[in-house]
Design an enzyme around this catalytic site. Structure first.
Site, PDB file in Angstrom:
ATOM      1  N   HIS A 178       0.798  -1.233   0.000  1.00 29.73           N
ATOM      2  CA  HIS A 178       0.000   0.000   0.000  1.00 29.73           C
ATOM      3  C   HIS A 178       0.829   1.281   0.000  1.00 29.73           C
ATOM      4  O   HIS A 178       0.274   2.361  -0.090  1.00 29.73           O
ATOM      5  CB  HIS A 178      -0.943   0.022   1.208  1.00 29.73           C
ATOM      6  CG  HIS A 178      -0.245   0.325   2.497  1.00 29.73           C
ATOM      7  ND1 HIS A 178       0.444  -0.633   3.192  1.00 29.73           N
ATOM      8  CD2 HIS A 178      -0.092   1.480   3.181  1.00 29.73           C
ATOM      9  CE1 HIS A 178       0.983  -0.080   4.267  1.00 29.73           C
ATOM     10  NE2 HIS A 178       0.683   1.203   4.284  1.00 29.73           N
TER      11      HIS A 178
HETATM   12  C1  UD1 Z   1      -2.137   5.253   6.041  1.00 29.71           C
HETATM   13  C2  UD1 Z   1      -0.830   5.704   6.692  1.00 29.71           C
HETATM   14  C3  UD1 Z   1       0.221   4.632   6.540  1.00 29.71           C
HETATM   15  C4  UD1 Z   1      -0.276   3.315   7.073  1.00 29.71           C
HETATM   16  C5  UD1 Z   1      -1.578   2.978   6.359  1.00 29.71           C
HETATM   17  C6  UD1 Z   1      -2.153   1.670   6.848  1.00 29.71           C
HETATM   18  C7  UD1 Z   1      -0.364   8.109   6.617  1.00 29.71           C
HETATM   19  C8  UD1 Z   1       0.479   9.157   5.979  1.00 29.71           C
HETATM   20  N1  UD1 Z   1      -0.305   6.893   6.045  1.00 29.71           N
HETATM   21  O1  UD1 Z   1      -1.896   5.125   4.639  1.00 29.71           O
HETATM   22  O2  UD1 Z   1       1.369   5.003   7.280  1.00 29.71           O
HETATM   23  O3  UD1 Z   1       0.694   2.334   6.860  1.00 29.71           O
HETATM   24  O4  UD1 Z   1      -2.512   4.017   6.599  1.00 29.71           O
HETATM   25  O5  UD1 Z   1      -3.273   1.332   6.096  1.00 29.71           O
HETATM   26  O6  UD1 Z   1      -1.031   8.370   7.574  1.00 29.71           O
HETATM   27  N2  UD1 Z   1      -9.236   4.885   1.889  1.00 29.71           N
HETATM   28  C9  UD1 Z   1     -10.427   4.233   1.890  1.00 29.71           C
HETATM   29  N3  UD1 Z   1     -10.940   3.813   3.097  1.00 29.71           N
HETATM   30  C10 UD1 Z   1     -10.302   4.052   4.257  1.00 29.71           C
HETATM   31  C11 UD1 Z   1      -9.088   4.759   4.237  1.00 29.71           C
HETATM   32  C12 UD1 Z   1      -8.550   5.150   3.048  1.00 29.71           C
HETATM   33  O7  UD1 Z   1     -11.034   4.001   0.870  1.00 29.71           O
HETATM   34  O8  UD1 Z   1     -10.809   3.668   5.314  1.00 29.71           O
HETATM   35  C13 UD1 Z   1      -8.627   5.289   0.601  1.00 29.71           C
HETATM   36  C14 UD1 Z   1      -8.910   6.707   0.259  1.00 29.71           C
HETATM   37  O9  UD1 Z   1      -9.087   6.790  -1.095  1.00 29.71           O
HETATM   38  C15 UD1 Z   1      -7.638   7.421   0.634  1.00 29.71           C
HETATM   39  C16 UD1 Z   1      -6.576   6.353   0.394  1.00 29.71           C
HETATM   40  O10 UD1 Z   1      -7.234   5.121   0.687  1.00 29.71           O
HETATM   41  O11 UD1 Z   1      -7.438   8.552  -0.135  1.00 29.71           O
HETATM   42  C17 UD1 Z   1      -5.372   6.498   1.278  1.00 29.71           C
HETATM   43  O12 UD1 Z   1      -5.748   6.599   2.659  1.00 29.71           O
HETATM   44  P1  UD1 Z   1      -4.861   7.404   3.706  1.00 29.71           P
HETATM   45  O13 UD1 Z   1      -5.418   7.278   5.056  1.00 29.71           O
HETATM   46  O14 UD1 Z   1      -4.617   8.792   3.198  1.00 29.71           O
HETATM   47  O15 UD1 Z   1      -3.454   6.693   3.642  1.00 29.71           O
HETATM   48  P2  UD1 Z   1      -3.103   5.154   3.600  1.00 29.71           P
HETATM   49  O16 UD1 Z   1      -2.534   4.848   2.275  1.00 29.71           O
HETATM   50  O17 UD1 Z   1      -4.232   4.302   4.104  1.00 29.71           O
END
Ligand code: UD1
Length: 401
Positions: free
Chosen positions: A226
Site C-alpha cells: 500500500h
Molecule cells: C495510512 C498511513 C500509513 C499506514 C496505512 C495503513 C499516513 C500518511 N499513512 O496510509 O502510514 O501504513 O494508513 O493502512 O497516515 N481509503 C479508503 N478507506 C479508508 C481509508 C482510506 O477508501 O478507510 C482510501 C482513500 O481513497 C484514501 C486512500 O485510501 O485517499 C489512502 O488513505 P490514507 O489514510 O490517506 O493513507 P493510507 O494509504 O491508508
C-alpha cells in the site's frame, strides 16, 4: 488522571487496545479515566469497525469523522477538530501511536494547546517512538520525526529507537524502552485467531497443514502492498508484480487489497488474473496458484493467515514485526526499514523494489532456516510498562506553557 488515546488508521487499533485494556489501569495509585478518540482517517467496517470487535476495544468516546484527503487537508482537518476535543476533554496525558497523519496532527495540536488562565497543556506520550528509515520521502518518516520532537514521553519498541532519539538530541530521561504494544495484541489474540475460517473461505485449506503445526510447512504466500512509492506509480507496481512471478507459479499468493491499492489497480487497468472475492464467490473459489485478491481482512483473519503462511511479502512496517514474532519468513518490498531489529533477528529481508531483488529474496527466504529470536521486551507486557510510567509521571503533573 485522564488519559486520552488517539486512533486514526488501521495500524493504530492493535497498538492502543492493550493500553486501553491493561490491568495496570486498575492497579494505578490514582484512578485512570480513559477517553478514546478516533480521528476517522480510516473508516468503514473493513478498515476500522471490525478491529474494535476483534480486539474487544470499546467504541470510541469521540469520533471526529475526518475521512480521506491530501496530507495537508487531512492533517489540518484533524488538527482543527482535535483542538475542540482537547478543549472540552482537558486530559492530563495524550497518547499517540505509530506514524500516521493522525499521530502527528494530534501531537502537534496538543503541543500548542493552552488550557485557559492556568496555561497548561497535557503531556504528550508517543508509543512506537524513535524508529527511523532515514528516508524523508516517506510521509511516515516526517510524521515520526515531528511527533518525537514534540513528545514528552517517548516509548520505544527496539534499541535502535533509543540510539536514534539520543542522536537527535532528545533527552534520555524522556525515553522509555518498553517493548511493543502491537506484539502485546498479537500474543493476546493469536490463540483466538486460530479459529478463523479464512483458509476454508479462500479454498486454501488443502494448502495448509492443521493450525497447530509450524507455519513454515504451509503452502500459500501472503502479500500486502500500500505504500504510495510502490503502488502509485505503474512502473514500480509492475516491477514488484514481476518479482512475484516465480513464487506465483508455486504458491497461491493471497493478496488482501488496501483501498489505495485497489484504486490504483483499477486506474492502471492491471490484470492480476484473479477477481476480487466476495461472499459466495469467495467461498466457492478453488485455490490455484497465482494472485488471489481479497478485500482487506479483519485483525484475527489476517493474523491467522500470517501465522500459517510459508512466506509473507509486504511493504508494511507492522507486518515486519508481527512476522518476526511469529517466526514467519518475510520479504519487505522496500529499500529500507525503520525496524532493523526484524532483520537482525533473522526473519526479515529488505528486498528493494526491483524485480530481481524481490525474486532473489524470496528464493533465499524459502530456502533459509528459521532460527529467529524474539526481540527484547516483546513479551506481551509493553502496555503494562507504559501505563506504569504514565501513572508515575502524572505526579509531576501537566506541562506549563
Ligand atoms: C495510512 C498511513 C500509513 C499506514 C496505512 C495503513 C499516513 C500518511 N499513512 O496510509 O502510514 O501504513 O494508513 O493502512 O497516515 N481509503 C479508503 N478507506 C479508508 C481509508 C482510506 O477508501 O478507510 C482510501 C482513500 O481513497 C484514501 C486512500 O485510501 O485517499 C489512502 O488513505 P490514507 O489514510 O490517506 O493513507 P493510507 O494509504 O491508508
Amino acid at each position: 488522571m485522564k488519559i486520552l488515546s488517539v486512533v486514526g488508521a488501521r495500524p493504530n487499533f492493535m497498538k492502543v487496545a492493550p493500553i486501553r485494556l491493561s490491568r495496570a489501569n486498575e492497579e494505578a495509585s490514582e484512578p485512570i479515566q480513559h477517553v478514546l478518540v478516533h480521528t476517522g482517517q480510516h473508516y468503514g467496517d473493513l478498515m476500522s469497525d471490525s478491529f474494535f470487535n476483534d480486539l474487544k476495544l470499546p467504541k470510541p468516546d469521540v469520533h471526529m469523522g475526518v475521512g480521506s484527503g491530501s496530507h495537508a487537508a487531512q492533517s489540518a482537518e484533524i488538527m482543527k477538530r482535535f483542538e475542540e476535543v482537547l478543549l472540552s476533554e482537558r486530559p492530563d496525558i495524550v497518547v499517540v501511536v505509530g506514524d500516521v497523519n493522525s499521530t502527528v496532527a494530534c501531537a502537534l495540536t496538543t503541543a500548542k494547546i493552552s488550557f485557559g488562565p492556568s496555561g497548561t497543556r497535557p503531556l504528550i506520550a508517543h508509543v512506537e517512538s524513535g524508529l527511523r528509515s532515514f528516508d524523508r520521502t516517506m510521509p511516515e518518516e516526517i510524521n515520526r520525526v515531528v511527533t518525537d520532537h514534540v513528545a514528552d514521553l517517548l516509548f520505544v519498541t527496539e534499541e535502535s529507537g533509543i540510539k536514534n532519539l539520543l542522536k537527535e538530541g532528545i533527552s534520555q530521561e524522556k525515553v522509555h524502552f518498553v517493548g511493543n504494544t502491537m506484539i502485546d495484541s498479537l500474543l493476546a489474540f493469536q490463540a483466538k485467531a486460530d479459529s478463523s475460517s479464512k483458509l476454508d473461505e479462500l479454498g486454501l485449506r488443502e494448502n495448509s497443514e492443521p493450525a497447530t503445526t509450524n507455519s513454515a510447512v504451509a503452502r500459500y504466500a501472503l502479500l500486502t502492498l500500500h505504500r504510495p512509492a510502490n503502488v502509485d506509480n505503474p512502473d514500480a507496481f509492475h516491477a514488484i508484480l514481476g518479482g512475484l512471478e516465480e513464487l506465483a507459479e508455486e504458491y497461491p499468493i493471497v493478496f488482501p487489497v488496501h483501498p489505495r491499492t485497489r484504486k490504483r489497480i483499477e486506474e492502471f487497468g492491471l490484470n492480476l488474473n484473479s477477481q476480487p472475492t466476495h461472499g459466495r464467490t469467495e467461498r466457492s473459489r478453488r485455490a490455484r496458484n497465482g494472485l488471489l485478491l481479497t478485500e482487506p481482512l479483519g485483525y484475527l483473519d489476517f493474523l491467522y493467515l500470517m501465522k500459517h503462511a510459508a512466506i509473507v511479502l509486504t511493504d508494511s512496517g507492522g507486518i515486519q514485526e508481527e512476522t518476526t514474532c511469529l517466526g514467519v519468513p518475510c520479504v519487505t518490498v522496500r529499500d529500507n526499514t525503520e525496524r532493523p531489529v526484524t532483520v537482525e533477528k533473522g526473519t526479515n529481508i529488505i528486498a528493494g523494489t526491483a524485480k530481481e531483488g524481490i525474486r532473489d529474496a524470496i528464493r533465499s527466504q524459502l530456502k533459509g532456516s528459521n532460527d529467529a529470536s524474539i526481540p527484547e521486551h516483546w513479551d506481551g507486557n509493553a502496555a503494562e510498562r507504559i501505563v506504569d510510567v504514565l501513572s508515575r509521571v502524572r505526579q509531576q503533573n501537566t506541562v506549563r506553557v
